[in-house]
Design a protein around this motif. Structure first.
Motif, mmCIF file in Angstrom:
data_model
loop_
_atom_site.group_PDB
_atom_site.id
_atom_site.type_symbol
_atom_site.label_atom_id
_atom_site.label_comp_id
_atom_site.label_asym_id
_atom_site.label_seq_id
_atom_site.Cartn_x
_atom_site.Cartn_y
_atom_site.Cartn_z
ATOM 1 N N ARG B 13 43.848 31.060 49.629
ATOM 2 C CA ARG B 13 44.031 31.864 50.834
ATOM 3 C C ARG B 13 44.556 33.250 50.461
ATOM 4 N N GLU B 14 44.203 34.219 51.280
ATOM 5 C CA GLU B 14 44.501 35.637 51.019
ATOM 6 C C GLU B 14 45.942 35.911 50.580
ATOM 7 N N ASN B 15 46.897 35.257 51.267
ATOM 8 C CA ASN B 15 48.310 35.585 51.029
ATOM 9 C C ASN B 15 48.927 34.830 49.863
ATOM 10 N N ILE B 16 48.087 34.063 49.151
ATOM 11 C CA ILE B 16 48.626 33.301 48.015
ATOM 12 C C ILE B 16 48.292 34.019 46.716
ATOM 13 N N LEU B 17 49.333 34.208 45.885
ATOM 14 C CA LEU B 17 49.164 34.949 44.634
ATOM 15 C C LEU B 17 48.196 34.209 43.708
ATOM 16 N N ASP B 18 47.186 34.939 43.237
ATOM 17 C CA ASP B 18 46.177 34.354 42.355
ATOM 18 C C ASP B 18 46.446 34.826 40.922
ATOM 19 N N VAL B 19 47.257 34.038 40.217
ATOM 20 C CA VAL B 19 47.710 34.428 38.873
ATOM 21 C C VAL B 19 46.534 34.517 37.908
ATOM 22 N N GLN B 20 45.615 33.550 38.023
ATOM 23 C CA GLN B 20 44.447 33.524 37.140
ATOM 24 C C GLN B 20 43.573 34.767 37.372
ATOM 25 N N GLY B 21 43.399 35.126 38.639
ATOM 26 C CA GLY B 21 42.625 36.322 38.988
ATOM 27 C C GLY B 21 43.258 37.585 38.414
ATOM 28 N N LYS B 22 44.577 37.689 38.544
ATOM 29 C CA LYS B 22 45.305 38.855 38.012
ATOM 30 C C LYS B 22 45.117 38.948 36.499
ATOM 31 N N THR B 23 45.154 37.805 35.843
ATOM 32 C CA THR B 23 45.011 37.780 34.380
ATOM 33 C C THR B 23 43.630 38.279 33.970
ATOM 34 N N ILE B 24 42.591 37.784 34.661
ATOM 35 C CA ILE B 24 41.222 38.219 34.371
ATOM 36 C C ILE B 24 41.089 39.716 34.660
ATOM 37 N N GLU B 25 41.713 40.171 35.755
ATOM 38 C CA GLU B 25 41.634 41.583 36.103
ATOM 39 C C GLU B 25 42.257 42.455 35.005
ATOM 40 N N HIS B 26 43.423 42.065 34.506
ATOM 41 C CA HIS B 26 44.056 42.820 33.419
ATOM 42 C C HIS B 26 43.169 42.830 32.182
ATOM 43 N N ALA B 27 42.579 41.682 31.869
ATOM 44 C CA ALA B 27 41.699 41.598 30.697
ATOM 45 C C ALA B 27 40.493 42.510 30.879
ATOM 46 N N LEU B 28 39.919 42.526 32.106
ATOM 47 C CA LEU B 28 38.771 43.402 32.389
ATOM 48 C C LEU B 28 39.159 44.870 32.193
#
Lengths: 85, 85
Positions: B13-28
């Motif tokens: 859900r939108e308001n839940i922190l997506d740690v895995q997504g953040k990690t992929i974003e930093h790697a990108l």
């Protein structure tokens, strides 16, 4: 610069055993969902892309999938792009 | 009895922190994909359903998602159904 939303669905290639899928399938059957079969589990990725046009957005996202998001040796992926107005 | 292929995309859900997504974003971003942002990672499930019609197939799969496949407290899911000829 336009904004696009990319939706990537990543699945294990057909010939690769999907242990997680099999586990979910067994659990479904033990809950009497015998009408649900051939469960395959993959990853789903949503991402925003800034690009001049759809072709560039598509190319950038494919590149990122091949390099980092998916594992092209064992996974297939499909991209759906939509422009954000 | 008809056969349907169900495709379920499950996201936090939108308001839940997506740690895995953040990690992929930093790697990108460290690979110079600065044009890709707001990465969210979820699950993707494909399943075959035997049912009389689309409505029943949809209802069975929603039920299975709520009960087992997704976690409705923290996740949203979308179902796409197509009949297999």
């Amino acid at each position: 610069m336009k904004q696009f939303k990319g939706k990537v669905s990543i699945t294990l290639r057909e010939n690769i055993l999907d242990v997680q899928g099999k586990t979910i399938e067994h659990a479904l059957h033990s809950l009497n969902y015998n009408d649900l079969t051939h469960v395959r589990i993959g990853k789903y990725v949503e991402v925003l892309i800034s690009a001049e046009n759809t072709e560039i957005a598509q190319a950038r996202l494919s590149e990122a999938c091949n390099q980092l998001i998916a594992n092209p040796i064992i996974e297939d992926y499909k991209i759906i792009l939509e422009e954000i107005k």
